[in-house]
Design an enzyme around this catalytic site. Structure first.
Site, PDB file in Angstrom:
ATOM      1  CD  GLU A  45     -11.349  71.378  18.624  1.00  8.29           C
ATOM      2  OE1 GLU A  45     -11.948  71.775  19.823  1.00  8.29           O
ATOM      3  OE2 GLU A  45     -12.468  71.298  17.967  1.00  8.29           O
ATOM      4  NE  ARG A  49      -8.641  71.187  25.687  1.00  7.15           N
ATOM      5  CZ  ARG A  49      -9.557  69.617  25.853  1.00  7.15           C
ATOM      6  NH1 ARG A  49      -8.804  69.404  26.391  1.00  7.15           N
ATOM      7  NH2 ARG A  49     -10.702  69.891  24.694  1.00  7.15           N
ATOM      8  CE  LYS A 133     -16.076  70.319  20.682  1.00  8.88           C
ATOM      9  NZ  LYS A 133     -15.029  70.839  21.435  1.00  8.88           N
TER      10      LYS A 133
END
Length: 213
Positions: A45, A49, A133
């Protein structure tokens, strides 16, 4: 086809840990991915960011054999589309806004949306989701909280992320409603900056061997 679980679950089940990667330097993306895969972690993943994130996903997708590279921190439909165009094989969001869920509906690239409460989990079930999640896992109640969701919400499995480490990962993985965990400890910033790929492979190998107790 709401979530495309047939595509998502094999990716998540391939190893007990999904590395959560914040990649600052594009040039480290490919060797980092290769080091993690060498240790047995194939679902990666890359969080959106940093400015380099989408280029990192493209590079890993194009150059690293065996990688299932996904995009994390998906916050809106625009990021969803950009991540898909970059070659992501799965997408992860910290929450589950109605606009994002509507946009993801029917996409061949599956979304793993985040939840932190039973109410949010019920909303996902109503939308046809079977995996989520759990974030931020430790801050939202940890393993005891997510264990309590197993009986009333049997149709949903979780990938806890947030405060998960080698020390507590096995506790999560021992629960019946956990498909895998997500964590950043397998790619320490100092090791990435130093190009210590052997150390990262060793951490990945240790994580890939985790089992519930």
């Amino acid at each position: 086809m709401t979530q495309n679980l047939d595509r998502l679950l094999p990716i998540l089940k391939a190893a007990p840990v999904v590395p959560v990667l914040i990649i600052e330097d594009f040039h480290t993306a490919v060797p980092l991915a290769r080091a993690l895969i060498a240790g047995g972690l194939t679902a990666l993943e890359v969080t959106l960011r940093t400015p380099a994130a989408l280029d990192c996903i493209r590079a890993i997708k194009g150059e690293v054999e065996g990688a299932n590279v996904g995009a994390g921190t998906i916050l809106n439909p625009k990021q969803f589309d950009e991540a898909v165009a970059a070659g992501s094989t799965f997408l992860v969001s910290p929450g589950a806004s109605p606009k994002l869920i509507a946009h993801a509906n029917g996409s061949p690239v599956p979304l793993l949306p985040g939840v932190a409460t039973a109410g949010e989990a019920m909303t996902l079930l109503e939308e046809g989701y079977g995996a989520a999640k759990f974030f931020p896992a430790e801050q939202a109640g940890g393993a005891n909280y997510i264990k309590a969701l197993a009986s009333p919400l049997p149709g949903l499995v979780f990938c806890p992320t947030g405060g998960v480490s080698l020390k507590n990962a096995h506790t999560y993985l021992s629960l019946p409603n956990i498909v895998c965990v997500g964590g950043s400890w397998v790619a320490p910033a100092a090791a990435v900056a130093a190009g210590d790929w052997a150390a990262i492979t060793a951490l990945a190998r240790e994580a890939a061997a985790l089992k519930g107790v």
